[in-house]
Design a protein around this motif. Structure first.
Motif, PDB file in Angstrom:
ATOM      1  N   MET A 209       0.752  -1.283  -0.083  1.00 23.66           N
ATOM      2  CA  MET A 209       0.027  -0.106   0.075  1.00 23.66           C
ATOM      3  C   MET A 209       0.825   1.171  -0.111  1.00 23.66           C
ATOM      4  O   MET A 209       0.425   2.282  -0.562  1.00 23.66           O
ATOM      5  N   SER A 210       2.012   1.156   0.406  1.00 20.39           N
ATOM      6  CA  SER A 210       2.967   2.334   0.780  1.00 20.39           C
ATOM      7  C   SER A 210       3.403   3.029  -0.885  1.00 20.39           C
ATOM      8  O   SER A 210       3.866   1.981  -1.615  1.00 20.39           O
ATOM      9  N   LYS A 211       3.634   4.274  -1.051  1.00 27.16           N
ATOM     10  CA  LYS A 211       4.054   4.937  -2.211  1.00 27.16           C
ATOM     11  C   LYS A 211       5.434   5.310  -1.817  1.00 27.16           C
ATOM     12  O   LYS A 211       6.253   5.817  -2.973  1.00 27.16           O
ATOM     13  N   GLU A 212       5.965   5.611  -0.738  1.00 27.69           N
ATOM     14  CA  GLU A 212       7.214   6.127  -0.606  1.00 27.69           C
ATOM     15  C   GLU A 212       8.596   4.912  -0.291  1.00 27.69           C
ATOM     16  O   GLU A 212       8.051   3.883   0.231  1.00 27.69           O
ATOM     17  N   GLU A 213       9.472   5.248  -1.133  1.00 26.46           N
ATOM     18  CA  GLU A 213      10.465   4.130  -1.063  1.00 26.46           C
ATOM     19  C   GLU A 213      11.217   3.738   0.203  1.00 26.46           C
ATOM     20  O   GLU A 213      11.322   2.707   0.616  1.00 26.46           O
ATOM     21  N   MET A 214      11.124   4.714   0.831  1.00 27.13           N
ATOM     22  CA  MET A 214      11.678   4.664   2.367  1.00 27.13           C
ATOM     23  C   MET A 214      10.955   3.821   3.016  1.00 27.13           C
ATOM     24  O   MET A 214      11.040   2.901   3.881  1.00 27.13           O
ATOM     25  N   SER A 215       9.713   3.807   3.010  1.00 24.64           N
ATOM     26  CA  SER A 215       8.521   3.236   3.844  1.00 24.64           C
ATOM     27  C   SER A 215       8.501   1.930   3.323  1.00 24.64           C
ATOM     28  O   SER A 215       8.542   0.940   4.149  1.00 24.64           O
ATOM     29  N   LYS A 216       8.514   1.710   1.942  1.00 24.96           N
ATOM     30  CA  LYS A 216       8.655   0.140   1.337  1.00 24.96           C
ATOM     31  C   LYS A 216       9.705  -0.564   1.946  1.00 24.96           C
ATOM     32  O   LYS A 216       9.707  -1.765   2.263  1.00 24.96           O
ATOM     33  N   ASN A 217      10.886   0.122   1.974  1.00 25.88           N
ATOM     34  CA  ASN A 217      12.085  -0.677   2.334  1.00 25.88           C
ATOM     35  C   ASN A 217      11.948  -0.988   3.891  1.00 25.88           C
ATOM     36  O   ASN A 217      12.536  -2.264   4.476  1.00 25.88           O
TER      37      ASN A 217
END
Length: 372
Positions: A209-217
């Motif tokens: 659901m996340s769109k931010e790369e940092m959050s995905k990581n």
């Protein structure tokens, strides 16, 4: 130092035996009490299995001739005592007129016998159950008095009773440990394992659901770490409670080998039907063997054969790995082998381990189905 009276000696031995909880320490201590507190100067104890095979399990003050080559004369071959014991012809404390072990040792090392030429022997028993032989000797003595034999009989009865008490206590403790491990395994599976799995699923969903790369990581790291924790938790639960044992010993061993990425080749002759306590211990023994293959054998092939004949379970476990010197193995291997031997002893079984460098390892187990 003045020796105690025979009554005082028996009292000392009885008090010592009542406090002991380990079989071999108990026998060594009782034997030392007997030798130090009597006119006997040396003694040794044989354990003898149902097939008549003997093992030297305790000794004190053996003369040099009998100690040679790792007690070769005491360990190898047979003798009148062991044969008479196995044939149920040796039922009380007796003088041994001609000991083949002492004769062979004397012939090869006559200057190191300390004057030991004959010995007396008595079965170790508790009720109708027998465990082995208690032997004693005194220099330049061919025949031991009735008083000596009576003392020997009394001490043997005390040691036999202590062996039975310790073995029964160990069986009760093992049953309690199995129940507690099963309870812990259920608790871990029902609570911690499920929570870790939920964290993994939540992290996976949040990552999608996340769109931010940092959050995905970050969510990816949480998911990966959670999966590792789940794997480790499953391995821990395996150690506590054999998953699949409710479907039989072979099923559990096959599942464990698969988890360890080993190929278990199984041959079963006839119907295998054993009590749950024996099944649990046999599983733990073979689990230890599988662990040793994984850690030390440098092979992924294991061969297992099980057969049940009348009141005995016969097990052959073999790998074609690197092998080891059975007399000079590492501390880790020794610890594993000792664990196996201890469990075998707990269920009154017999274990034979054969291994040599580059020749693989063979383990043979003979387990009585009915444990007293």
């Amino acid at each position: 130092m003045e020796k105690p009276t025979r009554l005082a000696l028996l009292k000392e031995i009885a008090e010592f035996l009542n406090e002991e909880t380990e079989t071999y320490d108990m026998m060594q201590g009782a034997l030392k009490f007997l030798i130090d507190g009597s006119d006997f100067t040396t003694g040794w104890i044989f354990f003898i299995d149902n097939e008549g095979n003997h093992g030297l399990v305790s000794d004190t003050n053996l003369p040099g001739a009998l100690v040679k080559n790792n007690c070769q004369y005491m360990q190898e071959g047979t003798c009148w005592c062991v044969q008479a014991y196995s044939n149920e012809k040796l039922t009380k404390a007796s003088n041994i007129i001609n000991c083949s072990r002492i004769n062979l040792a004397t012939k090869a090392h006559y200057q190191e016998t300390d004057g030991i030429t004959h010995h007396a022997t008595v079965p170790l028993r508790s009720g109708r159950e027998q465990f082995g032989l208690l032997n004693v000797a005194t220099p330049y003595t061919k025949s031991y008095s009735e008083e000596d034999l009576e003392l020997l009989e009394s001490v043997a009865f005390q040691i036999g009773s202590a062996i039975k008490r310790i073995w029964l206590t160990d069986q009760e403790k093992e049953a309690a440990r199995i129940n507690e491990r099963n309870r812990l395994a259920r608790d871990l599976h029902d609570s911690v394992n499920q929570m870790l799995f939920s964290v993994k699923l939540t992290a996976h969903a949040a990552k999608a659901m996340s769109k931010e790369e940092m959050s995905k990581n970050a969510f990816n790291t949480i998911e990966t770490t959670s999966q590792q924790a789940v794997n480790e938790m499953r391995a821990l639960i395996w150690q506590l409670k054999p998953i699949g044992l409710e479907h039989g010993l072979i099923n559990a061993l096959s599942s464990y080998s698969e988890m360890m990425k080993l190929n278990l080749n199984v041959q079963v002759d006839g119907l295998i039907n054993v009590p749950s306590l024996i099944e649990e211990n046999v599983y733990r023994i073979l689990q230890e063997a599988i662990n040793n293959v994984k850690k030390h054998a440098h092979t992924d092939e294991i061969y297992l054969k099980l057969s049940q004949q009348q009141n005995y379970l016969n097990i052959e476990f073999e790998d074609n790995g690197s092998g080891f010197n059975i007399n000079h193995n590492t501390e880790h291997v020794s610890h594993g082998l000792n664990n196996m031997r201890q469990r075998v002893k707990m269920i009154n079984g017999k274990i034979n381990i054969q291994s040599s460098y580059e020749q693989g390892t063979k383990i043979n187990l003979i387990i009585p189905i009915k444990v007293d």
